[in-house]
Design a protein around this motif. Structure first.
Motif, PDB file in Angstrom:
ATOM      1  N   VAL A  14       0.847  -1.204   0.000  1.00 24.84           N
ATOM      2  CA  VAL A  14       0.000   0.000   0.000  1.00 24.84           C
ATOM      3  C   VAL A  14       0.878   1.247   0.000  1.00 24.84           C
ATOM      4  CG1 VAL A  14      -1.616   1.350   1.409  1.00 24.84           C
ATOM      5  CG2 VAL A  14      -2.022  -1.091   1.010  1.00 24.84           C
ATOM      6  N   VAL A  15       1.901   1.271   0.845  1.00 27.17           N
ATOM      7  CA  VAL A  15       2.789   2.442   0.914  1.00 27.17           C
ATOM      8  C   VAL A  15       3.563   2.587  -0.395  1.00 27.17           C
ATOM      9  CG1 VAL A  15       4.814   3.427   2.068  1.00 27.17           C
ATOM     10  CG2 VAL A  15       2.949   2.449   3.416  1.00 27.17           C
ATOM     11  N   HIS A  16       4.019   1.489  -0.957  1.00 30.21           N
ATOM     12  CA  HIS A  16       4.761   1.529  -2.220  1.00 30.21           C
ATOM     13  C   HIS A  16       3.915   2.194  -3.309  1.00 30.21           C
ATOM     14  CE1 HIS A  16       6.942   0.056  -5.768  1.00 30.21           C
ATOM     15  NE2 HIS A  16       7.971  -0.060  -4.955  1.00 30.21           N
ATOM     16  N   GLU A  17       2.682   1.739  -3.444  1.00 28.59           N
ATOM     17  CA  GLU A  17       1.777   2.291  -4.461  1.00 28.59           C
ATOM     18  C   GLU A  17       1.482   3.766  -4.193  1.00 28.59           C
ATOM     19  OE1 GLU A  17      -2.929   1.977  -5.427  1.00 28.59           O
ATOM     20  OE2 GLU A  17      -1.900   0.081  -5.023  1.00 28.59           O
ATOM     21  N   ALA A  18       1.185   4.097  -2.941  1.00 23.10           N
ATOM     22  CA  ALA A  18       0.854   5.484  -2.587  1.00 23.10           C
ATOM     23  C   ALA A  18       2.059   6.405  -2.764  1.00 23.10           C
ATOM     24  CB  ALA A  18       0.339   5.548  -1.154  1.00 23.10           C
ATOM     25  N   ALA A  19       3.246   5.900  -2.461  1.00 26.86           N
ATOM     26  CA  ALA A  19       4.459   6.709  -2.619  1.00 26.86           C
ATOM     27  C   ALA A  19       4.694   7.034  -4.090  1.00 26.86           C
ATOM     28  CB  ALA A  19       5.660   5.977  -2.020  1.00 26.86           C
ATOM     29  N   GLN A  20       4.489   6.054  -4.944  1.00 25.49           N
ATOM     30  CA  GLN A  20       4.647   6.313  -6.380  1.00 25.49           C
ATOM     31  C   GLN A  20       3.619   7.330  -6.860  1.00 25.49           C
ATOM     32  OE1 GLN A  20       4.605   2.185  -7.777  1.00 25.49           O
ATOM     33  NE2 GLN A  20       6.746   2.468  -8.390  1.00 25.49           N
ATOM     34  N   ARG A  21       2.375   7.197  -6.404  1.00 27.73           N
ATOM     35  CA  ARG A  21       1.332   8.169  -6.770  1.00 27.73           C
ATOM     36  C   ARG A  21       1.677   9.562  -6.268  1.00 27.73           C
ATOM     37  NH1 ARG A  21      -2.584   4.596  -5.057  1.00 27.73           N
ATOM     38  NH2 ARG A  21      -2.877   5.886  -3.219  1.00 27.73           N
TER      39      ARG A  21
END
Length: 153
Positions: free
Chosen positions: A20-27
Motif C-alpha cells: 500500500v505504501v509503495h503504491e501510494a508513494a509512487q502516486r
C-alpha cells in the motif's frame, strides 16, 4: 518486488502495508527505483531511516506506531485509510479512531486543563515546552543526518 494480491505473502500485515505504501508513494511522486532518490526522500519526509523505509517497502517490517502519521502525511493520505488499507487496523477500529480523535493539545491547552493559572508559572512552563520541542527537532534532524545530537547545558 511487491507481492500480488493472490499470493499468501500479500496477506501478512507487513507485506500488505508495504504494498500500500509503495503504491501510494509512487502516486505521490516518489521515484522508488533503485538509485532514483525516492526512498531517501521518503525517509526524510517521514523521519524514518532509509533502511527502515526499505524494509517497510519490501514488506519485511511494519513501521513503529509513532511513524504512521508522518507516513500518511508524506503520502497525502488519511491516517485511518492508510491503516485500514495497509491491514494494520480493521474498518471498525478506524471508525472508532475517527470518532475519538481530538485536535492535538496545545501547551496552553494543557496548562488550562491542569488548572495552571499563575502567569509566571505559565510563562516558565511554556518556555520549557518550547525548548523541549526545539531540542526534539534538533535530535530528529541529527538522526536523519546519521549523527547524534548534542544536548546543550
Amino acid at each position: 518486488m511487491q507481492p500480488t494480491e493472490g499470493t499468501s505473502d500479500a496477506n501478512t500485515p507487513a507485506r500488505r502495508f508495504g504494498a500500500v505504501v509503495h503504491e501510494a508513494a509512487q502516486r505521490a511522486g516518489y521515484d522508488l527505483r533503485p538509485g532514483a532518490g525516492g526512498r531517501l526522500a521518503l525517509a526524510r519526509d517521514t523521519g524514518m531511516s532509509a533502511s527502515a523505509v526499505g524494509r517497510m517497502l519490501r514488506g519485511e517490517t511494519l513501521p513503529r506506531p509513532s511513524q504512521f502519521q508522518r507516513i500518511a502525511q508524506a503520502l497525502d493520505l488519511d491516517l485511518p485509510d492508510l491503516l485500514v488499507r495497509g491491514g494494520v487496523i480493521s474498518e471498525d477500529s478506524a471508525n472508532d479512531l475517527s470518532q475519538g480523535v481530538r485536535s492535538p493539545i496545545t501547551p496552553e491547552g494543557a496548562l488550562d486543563t491542569w488548572g495552571i493559572t499563575h502567569p509566571v508559572i505559565r510563562r516558565f512552563l511554556l518556555a520549557s515546552i518550547a525548548q523541549a520541542v526545539a531540542l526534539q527537532r534538533e535530535c530528529e534532524t541529527e538522526s536523519l543526518r546519521g549523527g547524534t545530537a548534542h544536548t546543550r547545558r
